[in-house]
Motif scaffolding. Structure first.
Motif, PDB file in Angstrom:
ATOM      1  N   SER A   1      43.481 -19.157 -17.644  1.00 59.58           N
ATOM      2  CA  SER A   1      44.705 -18.624 -17.019  1.00 59.58           C
ATOM      3  C   SER A   1      44.589 -17.097 -16.938  1.00 59.58           C
ATOM      4  O   SER A   1      45.477 -16.418 -16.335  1.00 59.58           O
ATOM      5  CB  SER A   1      45.937 -19.057 -17.533  1.00 59.58           C
ATOM      6  N   PHE A   2      43.858 -16.581 -17.561  1.00 59.99           N
ATOM      7  CA  PHE A   2      43.573 -15.037 -17.500  1.00 59.99           C
ATOM      8  C   PHE A   2      42.272 -14.787 -16.632  1.00 59.99           C
ATOM      9  O   PHE A   2      41.309 -15.411 -16.518  1.00 59.99           O
ATOM     10  CB  PHE A   2      43.181 -14.630 -18.906  1.00 59.99           C
ATOM     11  N   CYS A   3      42.168 -13.441 -16.014  1.00 60.18           N
ATOM     12  CA  CYS A   3      41.215 -12.854 -15.125  1.00 60.18           C
ATOM     13  C   CYS A   3      39.797 -12.783 -15.669  1.00 60.18           C
ATOM     14  O   CYS A   3      39.947 -11.901 -16.839  1.00 60.18           O
ATOM     15  CB  CYS A   3      41.795 -11.739 -14.312  1.00 60.18           C
ATOM     16  N   HIS A   4      38.720 -13.258 -15.121  1.00 65.58           N
ATOM     17  CA  HIS A   4      37.363 -12.770 -15.449  1.00 65.58           C
ATOM     18  C   HIS A   4      36.763 -11.731 -14.643  1.00 65.58           C
ATOM     19  O   HIS A   4      35.640 -11.392 -14.635  1.00 65.58           O
ATOM     20  CB  HIS A   4      36.779 -14.071 -15.648  1.00 65.58           C
ATOM     21  N   LEU A   5      37.618 -11.349 -13.644  1.00 64.87           N
ATOM     22  CA  LEU A   5      37.007 -10.411 -12.744  1.00 64.87           C
ATOM     23  C   LEU A   5      37.234  -9.039 -13.260  1.00 64.87           C
ATOM     24  O   LEU A   5      36.562  -8.006 -12.791  1.00 64.87           O
ATOM     25  CB  LEU A   5      37.607 -10.586 -11.127  1.00 64.87           C
ATOM     26  N   CYS A   6      38.183  -8.666 -14.065  1.00 66.97           N
ATOM     27  CA  CYS A   6      38.618  -7.407 -14.580  1.00 66.97           C
ATOM     28  C   CYS A   6      37.316  -7.023 -15.441  1.00 66.97           C
ATOM     29  O   CYS A   6      36.555  -7.652 -16.103  1.00 66.97           O
ATOM     30  CB  CYS A   6      39.727  -7.611 -15.355  1.00 66.97           C
ATOM     31  N   GLY A   7      37.185  -5.631 -15.530  1.00 67.83           N
ATOM     32  CA  GLY A   7      36.086  -5.275 -16.311  1.00 67.83           C
ATOM     33  C   GLY A   7      36.567  -5.023 -17.767  1.00 67.83           C
ATOM     34  O   GLY A   7      37.814  -5.454 -18.338  1.00 67.83           O
ATOM     35  N   PRO A   8      35.540  -4.910 -18.736  1.00 61.84           N
ATOM     36  CA  PRO A   8      35.727  -5.218 -20.249  1.00 61.84           C
ATOM     37  C   PRO A   8      36.881  -4.040 -20.577  1.00 61.84           C
ATOM     38  O   PRO A   8      37.350  -4.573 -21.792  1.00 61.84           O
ATOM     39  CB  PRO A   8      34.375  -4.879 -20.684  1.00 61.84           C
ATOM     40  N   ASP A   9      37.074  -3.042 -20.020  1.00 66.35           N
ATOM     41  CA  ASP A   9      37.858  -2.123 -20.731  1.00 66.35           C
ATOM     42  C   ASP A   9      39.331  -2.031 -20.065  1.00 66.35           C
ATOM     43  O   ASP A   9      40.072  -1.399 -20.018  1.00 66.35           O
ATOM     44  CB  ASP A   9      37.373  -0.795 -20.662  1.00 66.35           C
ATOM     45  N   GLU A  10      39.535  -3.041 -19.011  1.00 72.18           N
ATOM     46  CA  GLU A  10      40.828  -3.307 -18.456  1.00 72.18           C
ATOM     47  C   GLU A  10      42.019  -3.345 -19.270  1.00 72.18           C
ATOM     48  O   GLU A  10      43.160  -2.622 -18.804  1.00 72.18           O
ATOM     49  CB  GLU A  10      40.642  -4.125 -17.317  1.00 72.18           C
ATOM     50  N   ARG A  11      41.911  -4.213 -20.106  1.00 76.86           N
ATOM     51  CA  ARG A  11      43.114  -4.297 -21.020  1.00 76.86           C
ATOM     52  C   ARG A  11      43.644  -3.070 -21.726  1.00 76.86           C
ATOM     53  O   ARG A  11      44.538  -2.804 -21.710  1.00 76.86           O
ATOM     54  CB  ARG A  11      42.982  -5.347 -22.017  1.00 76.86           C
ATOM     55  N   LYS A  12      42.687  -2.409 -22.290  1.00 76.22           N
ATOM     56  CA  LYS A  12      42.681  -1.130 -23.008  1.00 76.22           C
ATOM     57  C   LYS A  12      43.317  -0.181 -21.904  1.00 76.22           C
ATOM     58  O   LYS A  12      44.566   0.738 -22.192  1.00 76.22           O
ATOM     59  CB  LYS A  12      41.523  -0.661 -23.525  1.00 76.22           C
ATOM     60  N   ARG A  13      42.772  -0.231 -20.717  1.00 80.42           N
ATOM     61  CA  ARG A  13      43.416   0.937 -19.647  1.00 80.42           C
ATOM     62  C   ARG A  13      44.796   0.776 -19.484  1.00 80.42           C
ATOM     63  O   ARG A  13      45.548   1.685 -19.363  1.00 80.42           O
ATOM     64  CB  ARG A  13      42.327   0.774 -18.489  1.00 80.42           C
ATOM     65  N   ARG A  14      45.214  -0.416 -19.171  1.00 79.07           N
ATOM     66  CA  ARG A  14      46.232  -1.073 -18.776  1.00 79.07           C
ATOM     67  C   ARG A  14      47.371  -0.778 -19.897  1.00 79.07           C
ATOM     68  O   ARG A  14      48.417  -0.335 -19.602  1.00 79.07           O
ATOM     69  CB  ARG A  14      46.647  -2.467 -18.145  1.00 79.07           C
TER      70      ARG A  14
END
Length: 103
Positions: free
Chosen positions: A65-78
């Motif tokens: 149910s989570f996105c696999h298209l976001c980059g590896p650092d997207e969680r940290k950036r957000r």
């Protein structure tokens, strides 16, 4: 008195198997365009990045149910963006409370 009625076999149209439903619109989960169910809202920016996908540990695959298209650092950036906005709001409230004496 019982009257025998003739037996008529069902027509070919009545025996034909029902047609399967049409495929859903959009890409299929697991495809390159939609690697997981959570990736559906990626284009809108409303997705939640999968913390495990880029580490190779996501066990849900296409049903995640989570996105696999976001980059590896997207969680940290957000997260950093949210914290910065919270800090800016706190600073703005602090500055509103400071009264400047009239001249």
């Amino acid at each position: 008195i019982a009257v025998a009625t003739p037996f008529y076999p069902p027509s070919a149209a009545a025996v034909a198997a029902p047609q399967p439903p049409p495929p859903p619109p959009g890409p299929a989960p697991g495809s390159a365009e939609l690697p997981s169910l959570g990736s559906a809202s990626h284009a809108d920016g409303d997705c939640k990045p999968c913390a495990f996908f880029h580490a190779g540990r996501c066990q849900h695959g296409p049903t995640c149910s989570f996105c696999h298209l976001c980059g590896p650092d997207e969680r940290k950036r957000r997260r950093r963006e949210r914290l910065d906005a919270r800090r800016a709001g706190r600073e703005a409230r602090r500055l509103e409370n400071i009264r400047v004496p009239p001249r």
